[in-house]
Design a protein around this motif. Structure first.
Motif, PDB file in Angstrom:
ATOM      1  N   LEU A 195       1.326   4.348  -2.932  1.00 60.31           N
ATOM      2  CA  LEU A 195       1.345   5.798  -2.725  1.00 60.31           C
ATOM      3  C   LEU A 195       2.642   6.427  -3.209  1.00 60.31           C
ATOM      4  O   LEU A 195       2.637   7.468  -3.854  1.00 60.31           O
ATOM      5  CB  LEU A 195       1.151   6.111  -1.228  1.00 60.31           C
ATOM      6  N   PHE A 216      -7.628   6.217  12.681  1.00 60.58           N
ATOM      7  CA  PHE A 216      -6.508   6.999  12.154  1.00 60.58           C
ATOM      8  C   PHE A 216      -6.946   7.788  10.932  1.00 60.58           C
ATOM      9  O   PHE A 216      -7.990   7.516  10.337  1.00 60.58           O
ATOM     10  CB  PHE A 216      -5.316   6.105  11.797  1.00 60.58           C
ATOM     11  N   GLN A 233      -5.772   8.871   7.156  1.00 63.39           N
ATOM     12  CA  GLN A 233      -4.836   8.531   6.093  1.00 63.39           C
ATOM     13  C   GLN A 233      -5.379   9.100   4.791  1.00 63.39           C
ATOM     14  O   GLN A 233      -6.476   8.746   4.368  1.00 63.39           O
ATOM     15  CB  GLN A 233      -4.703   7.010   5.994  1.00 63.39           C
ATOM     16  N   LYS A 234      -4.635  10.010   4.204  1.00 61.51           N
ATOM     17  CA  LYS A 234      -5.073  10.634   2.954  1.00 61.51           C
ATOM     18  C   LYS A 234      -3.877  10.786   2.034  1.00 61.51           C
ATOM     19  O   LYS A 234      -2.765  10.412   2.384  1.00 61.51           O
ATOM     20  CB  LYS A 234      -5.686  12.007   3.232  1.00 61.51           C
ATOM     21  N   GLN A 235      -4.128  11.378   0.876  1.00 63.39           N
ATOM     22  CA  GLN A 235      -3.017  11.663  -0.028  1.00 63.39           C
ATOM     23  C   GLN A 235      -2.383  12.997   0.365  1.00 63.39           C
ATOM     24  O   GLN A 235      -3.086  13.970   0.590  1.00 63.39           O
ATOM     25  CB  GLN A 235      -3.526  11.744  -1.470  1.00 63.39           C
ATOM     26  N   GLU A 241       0.838  -1.200   0.000  1.00 62.45           N
ATOM     27  CA  GLU A 241       0.000   0.000   0.000  1.00 62.45           C
ATOM     28  C   GLU A 241       0.875   1.253   0.000  1.00 62.45           C
ATOM     29  O   GLU A 241       0.618   2.216  -0.719  1.00 62.45           O
ATOM     30  CB  GLU A 241      -0.930  -0.012   1.214  1.00 62.45           C
ATOM     31  N   PHE A 260       5.169   2.970   6.414  1.00 65.86           N
ATOM     32  CA  PHE A 260       4.286   4.081   6.772  1.00 65.86           C
ATOM     33  C   PHE A 260       4.924   4.922   7.871  1.00 65.86           C
ATOM     34  O   PHE A 260       5.599   4.390   8.761  1.00 65.86           O
ATOM     35  CB  PHE A 260       2.935   3.573   7.268  1.00 65.86           C
TER      36      PHE A 260
END
Lengths: 250, 275
Positions: free
Chosen positions: B135, B198, B200-202, B131, B264
């Motif tokens: 990204l 949590f 989590q975005k771009q 994942e 991450f």
């Protein structure tokens, strides 16, 4: 080619369209917003009767819990391969029956006597994955008393034909994952190959200037694998609704 | 970059002294002694607690034993978060050793993922790395690797082999100089103040104007409350690997050096202790 990826705004638009249609068809989808944000997910629940058993009937166990790495090894079965898989399937079902008989007196909580079925509550969530720029399907099932089904039970309640299809499918794996908005354990169809199987569909739609709801099309592929049926009417309706005027630029 | 290798080592070898005690409701043949371990911050609870399990199982009957799980002060601990994240999120600013309660009954199905074997941890770990690379590089780096490279990442973590892990992981940290960073920064921001686990975005490492984004820029967009307004008292600590990095630190640097092995950047936002 970036057109195969789904942007978040498009995802939301697709969801809105799906919701409208669902309302007309009384298919039961709703939008669940997350407080204090634009985000949210599509949700649907369904009651279904199924025979549940936690017996490891299924030669598939390894690939269920092992995720990613295994699935990519299964290519589409050739004729011979399919025949072999069928026989494996038959064998496992037989094994299931035998196990059922042997362990009938066992007071393991998961055992259900052969042939009797139970009503299960299924819950499906469709969410946007910003990592993969695709929709993701999360789901869980529980008995009416509220006991959650384990991964094995989940598999055993899936129709054997679909189990077979999942096993041979190069693009899906089921794992238990944390729901990114609720923080609870859900099962998830892994999105990492979604783009791959959506690409030809999107390409064809684009070439033929057909309207296409990404989320709906995607759902019609992945939903049935885990017992979620998408009525055909969604699609016929989509064509009727969209055919008179289509302005979207390519 | 080479000068910063010490940082990678410090992150990898971070340890938390921990005391495991058996839940009082478990039935044992005699009283269970606590068990002490130095837990690696970057690993997973269920991966490093075989000894804990053996220690307590000696005192118990097999029929009393179900899947093992952990709890800290009433909170079930999610094994699929790195150990350091669990500690920073739930037990920062407390006295060491960290006291964790061990359970063998009443597995909290609604809170915790099941972890029947190490292959489940491996799958979770690899799926996080995949994942993250989706990204960072549109999955190109991880997909170009061979299966044995994937295995080496996992074995490196499992056996606590820094060099083995980083021999492969450095490829996941590469980027072209003209882009000045990854496509997006794989990050997760945790807090315990709401149900949402949590954020989590771009988020890109470089602004459209070409300036390096900092930790502060990220928080302003994702969690503005974490940054104190001028003249206001600080309400939250922003913690990564047990420290509070300067908010001016470039995000790209943080991603390369303070990410967990799952690739991450795990950021914990915790209330400033009131005492």
């Amino acid at each position: 080619m970036s057109s195969c990826l789904l942007e978040e705004v498009t995802f939301h638009r697709c969801c809105q369209m799906l919701l409208q249609q669902s309302e007309q068809l009384r298919d039961g989808w709703s939008w669940e917003p997350v407080q204090g944000s634009q985000e949210g997910y599509l949700r649907k629940t369904a009651l279904k009767s199924a025979v549940i058993s936690s017996n490891p009937v299924w030669d598939l166990q390894g690939s269920i819990s092992d995720s990613g790495s295994h699935t990519s090894c299964h290519s589409g079965p050739d004729e011979q391969g399919e025949e072999k898989d069928q026989s494996v399937l038959v064998a496992s079902v037989d094994a299931d029956a035998t196990n059922g008989a042997i362990h009938d007196d066992n007071d393991g909580v998961c055992m259900v006597s052969e042939g009797s079925s139970q009503v299960l509550q299924y819950e499906y969530h469709i969410m946007y994955s910003c990592s993969y720029s695709t929709p993701v399907l999360y789901f869980r099932a529980s008995t009416l008393e509220g006991r959650s089904l384990s991964l094995e039970e989940m598999w055993n309640s899936v129709h054997p034909n679909f189990r077979l299809r999942l096993q041979n499918s190069p693009f899906t794996t089921i794992t238990q994952q944390e729901h990114p908005l609720l923080g609870q354990p859900f099962f998830m169809l892994h999105p990492c190959r979604t783009e791959e199987f959506m690409r030809p569909v999107l390409q064809a739609a684009q070439d033929q200037h057909r309207p296409l709801n990404y989320v709906l099309t995607w759902l019609s592929v992945v939903g049935p694998l885990v017992g979620l049926d998408v009525p055909l009417k969604y699609c016929t309706q989509l064509h009727l609704a969209a055919s008179p005027s289509r302005t979207e630029p390519d | 970059m080479a000068d910063d290798k010490d940082v990678l080592r410090d992150v990898w070898f971070g340890r938390i002294p921990t005391c495991f005690t058996l839940n009082q409701d478990e039935v044992t043949e005699r009283e269970a002694e606590p068990y002490y371990l130095l837990l690696p911050r970057v690993s997973y609870l269920t991966l490093v607690t075989d000894k804990v399990k053996k220690h307590f199982l000696k005192l118990m009957k097999t029929e009393d034993v179900e899947e093992m799980w952990f709890e800290y002060e009433g909170t079930p601990l999610k094994w699929h978060y790195p150990i350091g994240v669990l500690f920073d999120l739930h037990a920062s600013n407390t006295v060491l050793p960290w006291t964790i309660t061990v359970h063998f009954k009443n597995f909290p199905d609604l809170d915790l993922l099941h972890c029947p074997s190490n292959s489940v941890i491996e799958a979770h770990f690899m799926s996080s790395i995949k994942e993250a690379d989706a990204l960072k590089h549109k999955s190109q780096v991880i997909n170009d690797m061979q299966k044995k490279d994937h295995k080496q990442l996992w074995m490196g973590l499992q056996n606590d082999k820094f060099d083995q892990f980083w021999a492969i992981n450095r490829k996941l940290m590469e980027y072209s100089t003209e882009e000045g960073g990854f496509r997006y920064i794989p990050f997760r921001i945790y807090q315990t103040m709401s149900d949402r686990p949590f954020i989590q975005k771009q988020f890109r490492p470089v602004s459209p104007e070409g300036n390096a984004h900092t930790l502060s820029d990220l928080l302003k967009e994702m969690y503005p409350a974490a940054i104190p307004n001028e003249g206001e008292q600080k309400r939250y600590q922003v913690v990564i690997h047990g420290i509070e990095p300067l908010l001016e630190t470039p995000l790209q640097w943080l991603s390369e050096h303070l990410s967990h092995p799952d690739n991450f950047l795990h950021i914990c936002i915790i209330p400033v202790p009131s005492d």
